[in-house]
Scaffold this motif. Structure first.
Motif, PDB file in Angstrom:
ATOM      1  N   LEU A 126      43.096  55.673  43.126  1.00 56.94           N
ATOM      2  CA  LEU A 126      42.340  54.422  42.994  1.00 56.94           C
ATOM      3  C   LEU A 126      42.468  53.569  44.250  1.00 56.94           C
ATOM      4  CD1 LEU A 126      43.198  53.442  39.304  1.00 56.94           C
ATOM      5  CD2 LEU A 126      40.990  54.217  40.177  1.00 56.94           C
ATOM      6  N   LEU A 127      43.671  53.536  44.805  1.00 53.82           N
ATOM      7  CA  LEU A 127      43.895  52.749  46.017  1.00 53.82           C
ATOM      8  C   LEU A 127      43.101  53.323  47.185  1.00 53.82           C
ATOM      9  CD1 LEU A 127      45.509  50.320  47.060  1.00 53.82           C
ATOM     10  CD2 LEU A 127      47.323  51.902  47.710  1.00 53.82           C
ATOM     11  N   ALA A 128      43.077  54.664  47.290  1.00 51.81           N
ATOM     12  CA  ALA A 128      42.329  55.299  48.372  1.00 51.81           C
ATOM     13  C   ALA A 128      40.822  55.112  48.202  1.00 51.81           C
ATOM     14  CB  ALA A 128      42.670  56.788  48.430  1.00 51.81           C
ATOM     15  N   THR A 129      40.366  55.046  46.947  1.00 51.80           N
ATOM     16  CA  THR A 129      38.930  54.921  46.684  1.00 51.80           C
ATOM     17  C   THR A 129      38.440  53.488  46.832  1.00 51.80           C
ATOM     18  OG1 THR A 129      39.043  56.786  45.147  1.00 51.80           O
ATOM     19  CG2 THR A 129      37.109  55.353  45.001  1.00 51.80           C
ATOM     20  N   TYR A 130      39.173  52.551  46.242  1.00 55.84           N
ATOM     21  CA  TYR A 130      38.699  51.169  46.189  1.00 55.84           C
ATOM     22  C   TYR A 130      39.456  50.227  47.117  1.00 55.84           C
ATOM     23  CZ  TYR A 130      36.416  52.887  41.980  1.00 55.84           C
ATOM     24  OH  TYR A 130      35.655  53.609  41.102  1.00 55.84           O
ATOM     25  N   GLY A 131      40.577  50.691  47.678  1.00 51.19           N
ATOM     26  CA  GLY A 131      41.353  49.840  48.563  1.00 51.19           C
ATOM     27  C   GLY A 131      42.239  48.866  47.805  1.00 51.19           C
ATOM     28  N   GLU A 132      43.046  48.143  48.547  1.00 54.05           N
ATOM     29  CA  GLU A 132      43.951  47.167  47.950  1.00 54.05           C
ATOM     30  C   GLU A 132      43.184  45.903  47.588  1.00 54.05           C
ATOM     31  OE1 GLU A 132      48.040  44.703  49.130  1.00 54.05           O
ATOM     32  OE2 GLU A 132      47.105  46.101  50.531  1.00 54.05           O
ATOM     33  N   PRO A 133      43.362  45.396  46.371  1.00 53.90           N
ATOM     34  CA  PRO A 133      42.660  44.160  45.991  1.00 53.90           C
ATOM     35  C   PRO A 133      43.024  43.010  46.931  1.00 53.90           C
ATOM     36  CG  PRO A 133      43.676  45.200  44.074  1.00 53.90           C
ATOM     37  CD  PRO A 133      44.206  45.914  45.280  1.00 53.90           C
ATOM     38  N   GLN A 134      42.018  42.261  47.337  1.00 49.36           N
ATOM     39  CA  GLN A 134      42.223  41.127  48.223  1.00 49.36           C
ATOM     40  C   GLN A 134      41.758  39.851  47.530  1.00 49.36           C
ATOM     41  OE1 GLN A 134      43.529  41.262  51.494  1.00 49.36           O
ATOM     42  NE2 GLN A 134      44.022  43.379  50.997  1.00 49.36           N
ATOM     43  N   ASP A 135      42.549  38.812  47.671  1.00 51.04           N
ATOM     44  CA  ASP A 135      42.208  37.519  47.092  1.00 51.04           C
ATOM     45  C   ASP A 135      41.464  36.710  48.152  1.00 51.04           C
ATOM     46  OD1 ASP A 135      42.034  35.237  45.672  1.00 51.04           O
ATOM     47  OD2 ASP A 135      44.161  35.056  45.215  1.00 51.04           O
ATOM     48  N   PRO A 136      40.140  36.550  48.013  1.00 49.92           N
ATOM     49  CA  PRO A 136      39.343  35.952  49.096  1.00 49.92           C
ATOM     50  C   PRO A 136      39.432  34.429  49.147  1.00 49.92           C
ATOM     51  CG  PRO A 136      37.925  36.483  47.269  1.00 49.92           C
ATOM     52  CD  PRO A 136      39.312  36.934  46.868  1.00 49.92           C
ATOM     53  N   THR A 137      40.625  33.914  49.235  1.00 45.55           N
ATOM     54  CA  THR A 137      40.784  32.470  49.375  1.00 45.55           C
ATOM     55  C   THR A 137      41.977  32.172  50.265  1.00 45.55           C
ATOM     56  OG1 THR A 137      41.065  30.372  48.191  1.00 45.55           O
ATOM     57  CG2 THR A 137      42.283  32.257  47.351  1.00 45.55           C
ATOM     58  N   THR A 138      41.882  31.108  51.022  1.00 47.65           N
ATOM     59  CA  THR A 138      43.033  30.607  51.779  1.00 47.65           C
ATOM     60  C   THR A 138      43.262  29.135  51.448  1.00 47.65           C
ATOM     61  OG1 THR A 138      41.643  30.041  53.685  1.00 47.65           O
ATOM     62  CG2 THR A 138      42.656  32.235  53.671  1.00 47.65           C
ATOM     63  N   ALA A 139      42.665  28.694  50.338  1.00 47.83           N
ATOM     64  CA  ALA A 139      42.837  27.305  49.908  1.00 47.83           C
ATOM     65  C   ALA A 139      44.106  27.186  49.072  1.00 47.83           C
ATOM     66  CB  ALA A 139      41.626  26.842  49.114  1.00 47.83           C
ATOM     67  N   ILE A 140      44.807  26.088  49.245  1.00 44.95           N
ATOM     68  CA  ILE A 140      46.072  25.859  48.554  1.00 44.95           C
ATOM     69  C   ILE A 140      45.836  24.932  47.365  1.00 44.95           C
ATOM     70  CG2 ILE A 140      48.403  24.918  48.776  1.00 44.95           C
ATOM     71  CD1 ILE A 140      48.248  25.596  51.765  1.00 44.95           C
ATOM     72  N   ALA A 141      46.208  25.401  46.177  1.00 46.54           N
ATOM     73  CA  ALA A 141      46.070  24.574  44.977  1.00 46.54           C
ATOM     74  C   ALA A 141      47.185  23.539  44.904  1.00 46.54           C
ATOM     75  CB  ALA A 141      46.081  25.449  43.728  1.00 46.54           C
ATOM     76  N   ARG A 142      48.397  24.001  45.171  1.00 46.51           N
ATOM     77  CA  ARG A 142      49.545  23.095  45.160  1.00 46.51           C
ATOM     78  C   ARG A 142      50.696  23.758  45.898  1.00 46.51           C
ATOM     79  NH1 ARG A 142      49.815  25.684  40.242  1.00 46.51           N
ATOM     80  NH2 ARG A 142      51.877  26.497  39.657  1.00 46.51           N
ATOM     81  N   VAL A 143      51.690  22.974  46.198  1.00 48.88           N
ATOM     82  CA  VAL A 143      52.901  23.472  46.853  1.00 48.88           C
ATOM     83  C   VAL A 143      54.080  23.156  45.943  1.00 48.88           C
ATOM     84  CG1 VAL A 143      54.382  23.344  48.879  1.00 48.88           C
ATOM     85  CG2 VAL A 143      51.904  23.083  49.133  1.00 48.88           C
ATOM     86  N   GLU A 144      54.849  24.177  45.601  1.00 43.16           N
ATOM     87  CA  GLU A 144      56.021  23.980  44.752  1.00 43.16           C
ATOM     88  C   GLU A 144      57.169  23.475  45.628  1.00 43.16           C
ATOM     89  OE1 GLU A 144      56.677  27.683  42.768  1.00 43.16           O
ATOM     90  OE2 GLU A 144      54.888  27.469  41.503  1.00 43.16           O
ATOM     91  N   ALA A 145      57.340  22.167  45.601  1.00 41.03           N
ATOM     92  CA  ALA A 145      58.287  21.518  46.511  1.00 41.03           C
ATOM     93  C   ALA A 145      59.712  22.024  46.331  1.00 41.03           C
ATOM     94  CB  ALA A 145      58.231  20.004  46.305  1.00 41.03           C
ATOM     95  N   SER A 146      60.072  22.406  45.111  1.00 44.58           N
ATOM     96  CA  SER A 146      61.445  22.842  44.857  1.00 44.58           C
ATOM     97  C   SER A 146      61.789  24.142  45.575  1.00 44.58           C
ATOM     98  CB  SER A 146      61.671  23.008  43.352  1.00 44.58           C
ATOM     99  OG  SER A 146      60.801  24.001  42.826  1.00 44.58           O
TER     100      SER A 146
END
Length: 228
Positions: A126-146
């Motif tokens: 499956l990886l060779a056929t479809y490739g590694e899933p990519q998350d097409p975003t570089t937007a940050i929802a939040r930062v976990e300060a801890s």
């Protein structure tokens, strides 16, 4: 509903076949006689044939399967779920209990080993056929300060939706690229943000950079998955 049930039976049948094939191949490899290889339990269907010493069959109950190995104990205990006893006689050295402990352990564990190999091969295909899933975003929802390392607290002030365009001068287009770039760099971390001044964080070592990457939570745009 019927299609779902048929798909379930088909997938289950493949998994059972692979599992039992592991037992079968291991038994043959160590010299144990195998009079029956069955996909399914109970009485056999017309889908059956014999090759050599082994009878291959598909049985009526699809939720299981078995490899019947030559054994005095099994001949005495075979029940209706495994099609009853077989009539073949095998010399003592072909019986399961006559084999060394290591060989018996191999035969017993071969089913699980075969399932693991099958899963690895299927995932690789499956990886060779479809490739590694990519998350097409570089937007940050939040930062976990801890989770931020010392000196990187300024990242907690980023407003939701801040989009990272580059890390240390390297453009990024997916979340995976963003995380890899943060972890791979050395020295101070520079984030180029869309519509904002670049942000420089004194994350000097790899541990600090990994902590920064782990503190960032991606922002996924809302999508309509299904309308009924």
């Amino acid at each position: 509903m019927l299609l779902t049930l048929l798909a379930f039976v088909l997938v289950l049948g493949v998994l059972i076949f692979v599992h039992e094939l592991g037992h079968f191949l291991a038994a043959k490899a160590v010299g144990i006689a195998v009079p029956r290889f069955s996909i399914g339990l109970g009485p056999p269907t017309p889908l059956r044939f014999r090759r050599g010493e082994t009878e291959y069959q598909v049985a009526w109950i699809p939720f299981g399967g078995y490899v019947k190995m030559a054994s005095r104990e099994e001949q005495e205990l075979m029940g209706a779920l495994e099609g009853g006893a077989t009539e073949e006689g095998f010399p003592p050295h072909r019986l399961f209990e006559s084999k060394p402990l290591a060989a018996r352990i191999l035969v017993i564990g071969a089913g699980v080993i075969m399932n693991a190999l099958f899963a690895w091969l299927a995932y690789g295909a499956l990886l060779a056929t479809y490739g590694e899933p990519q998350d097409p975003t570089t937007a940050i929802a939040r930062v976990e300060a801890s989770r931020l390392p010392a000196g990187a607290e300024v990242l907690a002030e980023l407003p939701a939706g801040s989009r990272v365009m580059a890390v240390d001068g390297q453009p990024v287009k997916t979340w995976e690229e963003l995380v890899r770039a943060i972890r791979a760099g050395r020295g101070a971390l520079r984030l180029d943000l869309e519509g904002r001044e670049p942000l420089v964080v004194p994350a000097a070592d790899r541990r600090a950079r990994r902590a920064v990457a782990g503190a960032l939570v991606p922002l996924w745009p809302p999508e309509i998955g299904l309308v009924v």
